[in-house]
Design a protein around this motif. Sequence first.
Motif, PDB file in Angstrom:
ATOM      1  N   PHE A   1       6.482   0.104  -8.955  1.00 35.14           N
ATOM      2  CA  PHE A   1       5.624   0.757  -7.954  1.00 35.14           C
ATOM      3  C   PHE A   1       6.476   1.447  -6.889  1.00 35.14           C
ATOM      4  CE2 PHE A   1       3.398   0.434  -3.817  1.00 35.14           C
ATOM      5  CZ  PHE A   1       2.269   1.179  -4.085  1.00 35.14           C
TER       6      PHE A   1
ATOM      7  N   PRO B   1       5.116  -2.718   3.247  1.00 32.12           N
ATOM      8  CA  PRO B   1       3.685  -2.502   3.005  1.00 32.12           C
ATOM      9  C   PRO B   1       3.001  -1.759   4.163  1.00 32.12           C
ATOM     10  CG  PRO B   1       4.274  -4.768   2.506  1.00 32.12           C
ATOM     11  CD  PRO B   1       5.493  -4.141   3.104  1.00 32.12           C
TER      12      PRO B   1
ATOM     13  N   TRP C   1      -0.796  -0.160  -2.939  1.00 35.81           N
ATOM     14  CA  TRP C   1      -0.441  -1.251  -3.857  1.00 35.81           C
ATOM     15  C   TRP C   1      -1.696  -2.075  -4.190  1.00 35.81           C
ATOM     16  CZ3 TRP C   1       2.363  -3.060  -7.473  1.00 35.81           C
ATOM     17  CH2 TRP C   1       2.460  -4.427  -7.716  1.00 35.81           C
ATOM     18  N   SER C   2      -2.511  -2.348  -3.182  1.00 34.22           N
ATOM     19  CA  SER C   2      -3.750  -3.100  -3.429  1.00 34.22           C
ATOM     20  C   SER C   2      -4.654  -2.338  -4.396  1.00 34.22           C
ATOM     21  CB  SER C   2      -4.521  -3.333  -2.127  1.00 34.22           C
ATOM     22  OG  SER C   2      -3.726  -4.011  -1.212  1.00 34.22           O
TER      23      SER C   2
ATOM     24  N   GLU D   1      -3.273  -2.760  -7.804  1.00 29.47           N
ATOM     25  CA  GLU D   1      -3.530  -4.124  -8.274  1.00 29.47           C
ATOM     26  C   GLU D   1      -4.988  -4.288  -8.702  1.00 29.47           C
ATOM     27  OE1 GLU D   1      -0.698  -5.866  -8.970  1.00 29.47           O
ATOM     28  OE2 GLU D   1      -1.116  -7.514  -7.567  1.00 29.47           O
TER      29      GLU D   1
ATOM     30  N   MET E   1       4.540  -5.760  -3.674  1.00 27.20           N
ATOM     31  CA  MET E   1       4.837  -4.463  -4.285  1.00 27.20           C
ATOM     32  C   MET E   1       5.991  -4.642  -5.287  1.00 27.20           C
ATOM     33  SD  MET E   1       4.412  -1.843  -1.091  1.00 27.20           S
ATOM     34  CE  MET E   1       5.849  -2.412  -0.187  1.00 27.20           C
ATOM     35  N   ASP E   2       5.727  -4.355  -6.550  1.00 31.14           N
ATOM     36  CA  ASP E   2       6.790  -4.576  -7.530  1.00 31.14           C
ATOM     37  C   ASP E   2       7.703  -3.346  -7.628  1.00 31.14           C
ATOM     38  OD1 ASP E   2       5.432  -2.721  -9.049  1.00 31.14           O
ATOM     39  OD2 ASP E   2       4.742  -4.149 -10.576  1.00 31.14           O
TER      40      ASP E   2
ATOM     41  N   ALA F   1       1.703   2.055   2.195  1.00 30.40           N
ATOM     42  CA  ALA F   1       2.215   1.592   0.904  1.00 30.40           C
ATOM     43  C   ALA F   1       1.425   0.375   0.444  1.00 30.40           C
ATOM     44  CB  ALA F   1       3.701   1.275   1.019  1.00 30.40           C
TER      45      ALA F   1
ATOM     46  N   CYS G   1       2.893   2.750 -13.950  1.00 28.07           N
ATOM     47  CA  CYS G   1       2.409   1.398 -13.669  1.00 28.07           C
ATOM     48  C   CYS G   1       1.301   0.984 -14.632  1.00 28.07           C
ATOM     49  CB  CYS G   1       1.931   1.282 -12.228  1.00 28.07           C
ATOM     50  SG  CYS G   1       3.231   1.629 -11.034  1.00 28.07           S
TER      51      CYS G   1
END
Lengths: 85, 529
Positions: A5, A24, A70-71, A74, A1-2, A66, A49
């Motif tokens: 984000f 996460p 995030w996935s 991505e 997770m950047d 989370a 993002c």
Amino acid sequence: MDQPFVDTLRPHLRYLAPEQELRPEDRLRDLGLNSMQAIDLVFDLEDNCGVTLPDDQLTDANFETAGALWSAVENARSDSLTDAR
Amino acid sequence: MSTRPHFTVLHELLDAPVTDPAAPAVTCAGLTLDRAELVRASHRCAAELRARGLRRGDRLIVTSDSGPLLVPLLFGASRLGVVFSVLHEQVRGDVLRHVLADCEPALAIAASPATRDAVREAGVAVAAPEDLDVVAERGPAAGATDQAGTGHVDASGVEDEAGAGPADGSAVDGGPLPVDPVCLIYTSGTTAMPKAVVSTHQQMMFALHAIAERLAYRADDVVYCPLPLSFDYGLYQVFLSALAGSHVWLGSATESGPALLANLLRSRATVLPAVPPVSAALLRLLRRRGRERPPLRLLTNTGAALPADIPSGLREVLPGLRVQLMFGLTECKRLTIAEPDEDLVRPGSCGLPLTGTEVFVVNEAGERLPAGEVGEITVRGPNVMAGYWRRPELTASRFPRREGLFPELRTGDYGWTDEAGRLYFAGRRDVIYKQDGFRVSAIEVEAAARRLPDVSTAAVLTPDGSRPEAVLVVTGTADPGTVLPRLREHLEDYKVPRVCHAVDALPVNANGKTAKAVLAGQLAEAARD
């Protein structure tokens, strides 16, 4: 997770303390994300993002944790790269 | 308008003949029951409750997350004359203990193990929904139906037992009379803990028919309900749908978030009972990318005023959509309903009172005011509910009786009527406010905050023109960043404020009460520094 984000998520999580780390496995609903805020979050993620979340990715499961979200971000990112090529 | 017979007890809604018993009646948590299955399931629920010792007048608590069993249970309770109360799934801690002590249920059915533990500790009989093996398996996995017949209560036998009594509902065996209570609805008010509004069968059935006359749900409607049945707005969707023969699709809390549009498409929803944030969310999702549109024909609004740009935006994106604005509160269910799209011609109007009822405004002496003058909104009619459960003083003040006999409801809401009698809402003058369209009590939130060991005093600044959202202010040693998460042990999420500030002391006025205007000024000043 950047960082962008996490920074995008944080204002929507009213139960996440300011110094508390977002992990996460954290369940977003337990951190205060209600269904209305989740919709606001979709728009913020797309703005901050640089991704477009496809409609079929707006599922309950993707907003569960989370990490799951995030996935989804991505995946949306790599899909849009593929589309661009 | 309607030529349908008027029912006087709730379960008669199910027992009325329908043209198509195989039409879907209710979908919840992925399981769909058709009308005939719902009727059978309600009989099995009645038998199950009876077997557990429940009788007419006993109370049953069911949490809102109880799944496919929830709706059959409500009708099953009605068959026995058992008074049900659907409790929001997030009620826990002291509030749950309060409700259990106040309601004294003979049985509580709760999906969450933590809730069941708390109920057990309070000495109340408790069961999980899955313990009540009464809903026949059916739905997407139609192949699994073979096993459904076995291991379940014999539906036909139960029907003979529970359904063979007099058809008017006055069963020999203790079925309810129309004047008996049907449900308790816990709601926030001017007290530190929620209190229950009691409805009798005939009050509920009057309100239901009067609403149905205005909204005219159809047998081919799919009503997508995004609200839990702990709110009367959600609960009545089940009954309105049963009356019209529509298919009610109960969405869970998460299903009304980003997946709302997908769920509306999947359910082929034609009716959406919404509160303003749901409508706003739908509009944003629809505008995101233009593609498939749900076949929505009607959107209703209550809970709070709907900003005009939302219905106008929705009508642009969904050309077949009509919008009906309504005004109501649990104490009388519904006051007024506007005509479809009346908001276009009379902005701000909440419409005319339900047929057979009267809505007017009074001054502090209780005298009626002429059209155009602002006063307390007051209701007369069969929709005025029985009062608050075990709160005689509060009931007497909110449901005063003219000449000591004839009840009226003083709503605590302020507004005015036009010459034709249409209602316009102005605001409230007490501790009640709306967050996301749901009723919240500042006193209740303050009491919950004071229950935290490191909070000494607390004040809620309610939303107003300058402050869009409620703000919680606390004193004591608590870190304000930790107050909100801990409030969830004492309050449902929808009541938890979004913002918390800590101050050294709360300013008080000459009466010793918190001077909220001064406090708001101090916070504004601190924010500028």
